[in-house]
Design a protein around this motif. Structure first.
Motif, PDB file in Angstrom:
ATOM      1  N   SER A   1       4.731  17.712   3.598  1.00  0.00           N
ATOM      2  CA  SER A   1       5.953  17.692   4.395  1.00  0.00           C
ATOM      3  C   SER A   1       6.533  19.097   4.531  1.00  0.00           C
ATOM      4  O   SER A   1       6.956  19.516   5.614  1.00  0.00           O
ATOM      5  N   ALA A   2       6.533  19.851   3.409  1.00  0.00           N
ATOM      6  CA  ALA A   2       7.005  21.238   3.461  1.00  0.00           C
ATOM      7  C   ALA A   2       6.107  22.077   4.350  1.00  0.00           C
ATOM      8  O   ALA A   2       6.572  22.978   5.065  1.00  0.00           O
ATOM      9  N   GLU A   3       4.786  21.774   4.334  1.00  0.00           N
ATOM     10  CA  GLU A   3       3.848  22.499   5.199  1.00  0.00           C
ATOM     11  C   GLU A   3       4.162  22.240   6.672  1.00  0.00           C
ATOM     12  O   GLU A   3       4.112  23.146   7.510  1.00  0.00           O
ATOM     13  N   LYS A   4       4.502  20.986   6.987  1.00  0.00           N
ATOM     14  CA  LYS A   4       4.864  20.667   8.374  1.00  0.00           C
ATOM     15  C   LYS A   4       6.143  21.389   8.788  1.00  0.00           C
ATOM     16  O   LYS A   4       6.258  21.881   9.920  1.00  0.00           O
ATOM     17  N   ILE A   5       7.107  21.430   7.862  1.00  0.00           N
ATOM     18  CA  ILE A   5       8.353  22.147   8.175  1.00  0.00           C
ATOM     19  C   ILE A   5       8.045  23.611   8.437  1.00  0.00           C
ATOM     20  O   ILE A   5       8.583  24.221   9.374  1.00  0.00           O
ATOM     21  N   ALA A   6       7.145  24.202   7.612  1.00  0.00           N
ATOM     22  CA  ALA A   6       6.780  25.604   7.800  1.00  0.00           C
ATOM     23  C   ALA A   6       6.081  25.826   9.133  1.00  0.00           C
ATOM     24  O   ALA A   6       6.192  26.907   9.729  1.00  0.00           O
ATOM     25  N   SER A   7       5.360  24.804   9.623  1.00  0.00           N
ATOM     26  CA  SER A   7       4.693  24.928  10.920  1.00  0.00           C
ATOM     27  C   SER A   7       5.565  24.392  12.057  1.00  0.00           C
ATOM     28  O   SER A   7       5.056  24.058  13.125  1.00  0.00           O
ATOM     29  N   LEU A   8       6.895  24.275  11.811  1.00  0.00           N
ATOM     30  CA  LEU A   8       7.909  23.923  12.833  1.00  0.00           C
ATOM     31  C   LEU A   8       7.810  22.477  13.281  1.00  0.00           C
ATOM     32  O   LEU A   8       8.299  22.127  14.369  1.00  0.00           O
ATOM     33  N   ASP A   9       7.192  21.619  12.449  1.00  0.00           N
ATOM     34  CA  ASP A   9       7.100  20.204  12.795  1.00  0.00           C
ATOM     35  C   ASP A   9       8.098  19.433  11.929  1.00  0.00           C
ATOM     36  O   ASP A   9       7.888  19.243  10.731  1.00  0.00           O
ATOM     37  N   ILE A  10       9.207  18.993  12.545  1.00  0.00           N
ATOM     38  CA  ILE A  10      10.226  18.236  11.811  1.00  0.00           C
ATOM     39  C   ILE A  10      10.428  16.868  12.453  1.00  0.00           C
ATOM     40  O   ILE A  10      11.520  16.297  12.426  1.00  0.00           O
ATOM     41  N   SER A  11       9.345  16.360  13.015  1.00  0.00           N
ATOM     42  CA  SER A  11       9.444  15.089  13.725  1.00  0.00           C
ATOM     43  C   SER A  11       9.403  13.884  12.779  1.00  0.00           C
ATOM     44  O   SER A  11       9.800  12.788  13.167  1.00  0.00           O
ATOM     45  N   GLU A  12       8.895  14.065  11.552  1.00  0.00           N
ATOM     46  CA  GLU A  12       8.759  12.946  10.632  1.00  0.00           C
ATOM     47  C   GLU A  12       9.740  13.084   9.475  1.00  0.00           C
ATOM     48  O   GLU A  12      10.011  14.185   9.012  1.00  0.00           O
ATOM     49  N   ASN A  13      10.245  11.926   9.019  1.00  0.00           N
ATOM     50  CA  ASN A  13      11.133  11.905   7.862  1.00  0.00           C
ATOM     51  C   ASN A  13      10.312  11.687   6.586  1.00  0.00           C
ATOM     52  O   ASN A  13       9.177  11.206   6.628  1.00  0.00           O
ATOM     53  N   ILE A  14      10.902  12.034   5.460  1.00  0.00           N
ATOM     54  CA  ILE A  14      10.270  11.777   4.160  1.00  0.00           C
ATOM     55  C   ILE A  14      10.330  10.276   3.879  1.00  0.00           C
ATOM     56  O   ILE A  14      11.313   9.604   4.202  1.00  0.00           O
ATOM     57  N   ASP A  15       9.246   9.769   3.284  1.00  0.00           N
ATOM     58  CA  ASP A  15       9.187   8.344   2.965  1.00  0.00           C
ATOM     59  C   ASP A  15      10.379   7.952   2.072  1.00  0.00           C
ATOM     60  O   ASP A  15      10.695   8.630   1.093  1.00  0.00           O
ATOM     61  N   LYS A  16      11.033   6.839   2.428  1.00  0.00           N
ATOM     62  CA  LYS A  16      12.236   6.414   1.702  1.00  0.00           C
ATOM     63  C   LYS A  16      11.951   6.087   0.235  1.00  0.00           C
ATOM     64  O   LYS A  16      12.827   6.245  -0.619  1.00  0.00           O
ATOM     65  N   LYS A  17      10.735   5.630  -0.054  1.00  0.00           N
ATOM     66  CA  LYS A  17      10.457   5.265  -1.446  1.00  0.00           C
ATOM     67  C   LYS A  17      10.440   6.489  -2.352  1.00  0.00           C
ATOM     68  O   LYS A  17      10.685   6.386  -3.558  1.00  0.00           O
ATOM     69  N   TYR A  18      10.130   7.661  -1.774  1.00  0.00           N
ATOM     70  CA  TYR A  18      10.191   8.895  -2.562  1.00  0.00           C
ATOM     71  C   TYR A  18      11.619   9.415  -2.651  1.00  0.00           C
ATOM     72  O   TYR A  18      11.998  10.042  -3.641  1.00  0.00           O
TER      73      TYR A  18
ATOM     74  N   SER B   1      14.165   7.602  -3.000  1.00  0.00           N
ATOM     75  CA  SER B   1      14.909   6.759  -3.940  1.00  0.00           C
ATOM     76  C   SER B   1      14.539   7.041  -5.397  1.00  0.00           C
ATOM     77  O   SER B   1      15.131   6.473  -6.301  1.00  0.00           O
ATOM     78  N   LEU B   2      13.532   7.913  -5.627  1.00  0.00           N
ATOM     79  CA  LEU B   2      13.130   8.223  -6.997  1.00  0.00           C
ATOM     80  C   LEU B   2      14.195   9.062  -7.698  1.00  0.00           C
ATOM     81  O   LEU B   2      14.800   9.943  -7.089  1.00  0.00           O
ATOM     82  N   ASN B   3      14.402   8.808  -8.988  1.00  0.00           N
ATOM     83  CA  ASN B   3      15.415   9.542  -9.760  1.00  0.00           C
ATOM     84  C   ASN B   3      14.753  10.561 -10.694  1.00  0.00           C
ATOM     85  O   ASN B   3      15.078  10.657 -11.863  1.00  0.00           O
ATOM     86  N   ASN B   4      13.775  11.285 -10.165  1.00  0.00           N
ATOM     87  CA  ASN B   4      13.109  12.309 -10.964  1.00  0.00           C
ATOM     88  C   ASN B   4      12.936  13.569 -10.119  1.00  0.00           C
ATOM     89  O   ASN B   4      13.520  13.677  -9.035  1.00  0.00           O
ATOM     90  N   GLU B   5      12.127  14.516 -10.628  1.00  0.00           N
ATOM     91  CA  GLU B   5      11.952  15.783  -9.924  1.00  0.00           C
ATOM     92  C   GLU B   5      11.325  15.572  -8.552  1.00  0.00           C
ATOM     93  O   GLU B   5      11.633  16.304  -7.596  1.00  0.00           O
ATOM     94  N   ILE B   6      10.433  14.576  -8.442  1.00  0.00           N
ATOM     95  CA  ILE B   6       9.817  14.301  -7.139  1.00  0.00           C
ATOM     96  C   ILE B   6      10.875  13.838  -6.143  1.00  0.00           C
ATOM     97  O   ILE B   6      10.885  14.233  -4.971  1.00  0.00           O
ATOM     98  N   GLY B   7      11.804  12.972  -6.621  1.00  0.00           N
ATOM     99  CA  GLY B   7      12.894  12.531  -5.743  1.00  0.00           C
ATOM    100  C   GLY B   7      13.765  13.695  -5.314  1.00  0.00           C
ATOM    101  O   GLY B   7      14.207  13.770  -4.158  1.00  0.00           O
ATOM    102  N   ILE B   8      14.025  14.651  -6.240  1.00  0.00           N
ATOM    103  CA  ILE B   8      14.836  15.831  -5.894  1.00  0.00           C
ATOM    104  C   ILE B   8      14.127  16.658  -4.821  1.00  0.00           C
ATOM    105  O   ILE B   8      14.752  17.104  -3.844  1.00  0.00           O
ATOM    106  N   MET B   9      12.811  16.867  -4.968  1.00  0.00           N
ATOM    107  CA  MET B   9      12.044  17.625  -3.966  1.00  0.00           C
ATOM    108  C   MET B   9      12.075  16.916  -2.613  1.00  0.00           C
ATOM    109  O   MET B   9      12.261  17.550  -1.564  1.00  0.00           O
TER     110      MET B   9
END
Length: 710
Positions: free
Chosen positions: A362-379, A381-389
């Motif tokens: 997802s960060a790679e897509k943002i770096a390549s100017l692609d912001i058409s997709e959202n992050i999966d909601k299940k990630y 909702s996580l309450n850990n470092e992955i959820g923070i990222m």
């Protein structure tokens, strides 16, 4: 105030006559290059080489393999000890069981004879009556012979034989109150073994005789043959002296094989001999030994009622056969556990690394100017470092979308406004151009005056830039001088330390020189003492000579005195020789001391020169330090002067700006109309240029926004 032609020109817009001034253009090259480099392949290559999942599986697998190996060896060691322990128990049990069987077999034979001791004819101790009853029992009970032993040592057999038993024969112990007696006899001449048992015949509570049965002794070997442990194991029986009386190899029995006796001449029998001795001493147990190059274990137990021992032998390979199976089971179980843990680690690592990889993509897509997709909601909702990222990436996407939307709207409005402004400015520019032509000659002089004033402003600005650079140089010099001062201070500390060390070295050298001088004086005194010894030696020698002469004159009465005189002469010669040796040593010592004194003088001079050099270096460092302090003060003064020059530059700029304003006001007063027309023309042209720049900027923004995938 009267205004000249040079003062007519610009009034409020001194630079607006340059209608063709260039505008900066937006550069998309770096953006295109960056976008081209971040096409997602770099992340995939990185993931392929350094995947967290692969590393996790690898390290966990290595840890599990290492742990399983260590635990396997520990388990194998424990299992080996357990197997040996259990096998020894089994071997001991087998030996006891075999001994019990042998005991029961002998007891059965004995019991079949004991029942006849209570018969009246047998108790009568009349051989004819006894023979009549016993002759039929021989074949019935499987004995080779049956007979009756009388107290006088006569043994009568039913076969008609009669033999005399020696009083010390073990069979005669039956008359001493033993409930039974068992003996084993081997006849090497005919190659037979006889097992003899005697049971007492009691009459009126007295032993009046004994029934003696004889049977083939190979029954002991038969019992031993079936008593081995495993396929390669075997059993054997030894008597109280360690001689084999029962063995699957019957030759050992016939040859009266005794390991204890054989070990005297055959060193290879020592291990077996020690085992036999242990059996005789401890009667029961399990021991390991070596025989004919094989590692063996022996379980042994006594045969009750005899001094015999039943031995059960097992080879180490068969004894530890279960260990091989146990090793295979442990290896299989370890491999299975490792495989299960690898699979678990794979799924765990996959569940752990998958959201990280998706977040990275997802960060790679943002770096390549692609912001058409959202992050999966299940990630999210996580309450850990992955959820923070994931939340951080989603926040970036949302913010970029908002910014791009605003930029897009602003660029569209900017493009429309710039088009309208361009049209209006074009019309105004045409009208202003006509007015400007009529008053251009009048404004020429004022333009020159304003130009000169502007040139003065530019030169003053250039002077200000140079002053700023000089101040920067002064600051650099100040910093360098501070560093040099620090180095000089450090050098002074080192010089002072070196000066102190040099002083200590000089003191030590002087102390050594003093010690050498004292040594020289001592050697001189030794030389003087040696000279005294040499003088005494010469006088003693002369005294000895005179004593010898007087002893010779005295004749026979002075012979003893002559011997003493001779010894004194020898002593004088030895003293002279020792004095000469001491003189040589003292001379050599004095020569060495002289060389040492010269060397110490050179070292002292060098030390003094070094001390002077240190003092000179210290003085030079001090001069450098003083010079650096003066330099620092001079730099500070230069820096202060730079500040003053900077202030003066600002004042000059203010004066020049005031002059420019005065020139403009004069030009306005002289020809207000010309100035106004010129200003309008310049303003319109500037607006037109700005409008074109705005249009280009709007197009650039629209192109930039189009590159984002929203």
């Amino acid at each position: 105030m009267q205004k000249t032609n040079g003062e007519i020109g610009k009034s409020k817009f001194p630079k607006q006559n340059s209608s063709k001034q260039k505008r900066p253009k937006f550069n998309f090259t770096k953006l295109e290059k960056y976008k081209g480099q971040n096409n997602g392949k770099g992340l995939n290559k990185t993931i392929g080489r350094k995947s967290i999942k692969v590393r996790l599986i690898f390290y966990v697998s290595m840890l599990v393999i290492l742990s399983s190996t260590v635990l396997g060896f520990l388990a194998l060691d424990i299992a080996r000890e357990t197997v040996i322990k259990e096998a020894k128990k089994t071997l001991a049990t087998l030996a006891n069981s075999s001994a019990d069987i042998a005991e029961k077999t002998l007891e059965n034979q004995r019991s079949s004879v004991e029942m006849f001791t209570k018969i009246k004819e047998i108790n009568s101790m009349v051989w004819a009556d006894q023979k009549f009853i016993l002759k039929d029992v021989v074949m019935e009970k499987g004995f080779t012979e049956l007979g009756v032993l009388y107290p006088d040592g006569k043994l009568y057999y039913t076969s008609g034989r009669t033999i005399d038993i020696h009083p010390e024969d073990p069979i005669m112990e039956i008359f001493e109150g033993s409930p039974f007696v068992i003996t084993n006899t081997v006849n090497q001449d005919v190659g037979t073994q006889t097992l003899m048992q005697a049971v007492p015949i009691n009459k009126y509570n007295e032993i009046v005789g004994a029934i003696v049965s004889e049977s083939q002794g190979d029954i002991l070997s038969t019992m031993a043959k079936g008593a081995g442990y495993g396929e390669q194991g075997y059993g054997y029986i030894i008597d109280g002296t360690g001689t084999v009386i029962g063995h699957p190899n019957y030759d050992y029995v016939l040859n009266k094989f005794s390991p204890i006796k054989e070990a005297i001449s055959d060193k290879n029998m020592e291990s077996l001999s020690h085992l036999i001795e242990a059996m005789i001493d401890s009667k029961e147990g399990v021991r390991d030994y070596t025989y004919e190059g094989n590692n063996l274990y022996a379980g042994f137990a006594p045969i009750e009622g005899t001094d015999w021992t039943f031995v059960t032998v097992a080879t180490e390979n068969e004894l530890l056969e279960s260990e091989v199976k146990l090793i295979s089971n442990i290896v299989f179980a370890s491999a299975l556990v490792i495989l299960i843990i690898i699979v678990i680690t794979f799924f765990f690592g996959n569940s752990f690394t998958k959201p990280i990889i998706l977040t990275a993509k997802s960060a790679e897509k943002i770096a390549s100017l692609d912001i058409s997709e959202n992050i999966d909601k299940k990630y999210l909702s996580l309450n850990n470092e992955i959820g923070i990222m994931a939340k951080a990436n989603q926040s970036i996407i949302d913010n970029l979308r908002n910014i791009i939307g605003e930029i897009n709207n602003s660029s569209e409005q900017l493009a429309a406004s710039s088009e309208e402004l361009t049209a209006i400015s074009g019309q105004t520019a045409d009208a202003a151009q006509e007015v400007s032509k009529t008053i251009q000659d009048i404004a020429h002089g004022a333009s020159d005056q304003a130009r000169l004033t502007e040139e003065g402003s530019h030169k003053a600005a250039t002077l200000g830039d140079n002053i700023t650079k000089v101040k920067e140089y002064i600051s650099s010099v100040n910093e360098s001088s501070d560093k040099v001062s620090d180095v000089v201070d450090t050098g002074l500390v080192e010089i002072n330390s070196l000066y102190e060390i040099t002083n200590e070295s000089t003191s030590a050298i002087e102390e050594i020189a003093r010690v050498i001088a004292d040594t020289s004086l001592s050697s001189n005194k030794i030389g003087e003492a040696s000279n005294v010894i040499e003088t005494i030696s010469a006088q003693t020698n002369l005294l000895s000579l005179n004593a010898s002469i007087e002893a010779a004159r005295a004749g026979e009465a002075g012979r003893g005195f002559a011997i003493v005189a001779g010894e004194i002469g020898k002593l004088a010669e030895q003293s002279k020789s020792s004095a000469n040796t001491i003189n040589e040593i003292v001379k050599e010592l004095q020569d060495n001391i002289a060389i040492a004194v010269k060397s110490m003088e050179r070292v002292t001079n060098i030390s003094k020169e070094q001390a002077e050099s240190v003092i000179n270096s210290k003085d030079k460092y001090q001069l450098i330090a003083d010079a650096m302090r003066l330099t620092s003060k001079a730099v500070d003064q230069l820096e202060a002067s730079g500040d003053i020059m900077d202030n003066m530059k600002e004042e000059i700029m203010d004066v020049l700006q005031n002059l420019s304003a005065i020139a403009e006001e004069n030009a306005a007063s002289t020809q207000e109309a010309s100035a106004t027309a010129q200003e309008e023309t310049a303003a319109v042209e500037e607006i037109a240029n700005a409008s074109e720049g705005l249009s280009e900027l709007a197009r650039g923004l629209q192109i930039l926004v189009a590159k984002f995938k929203v």
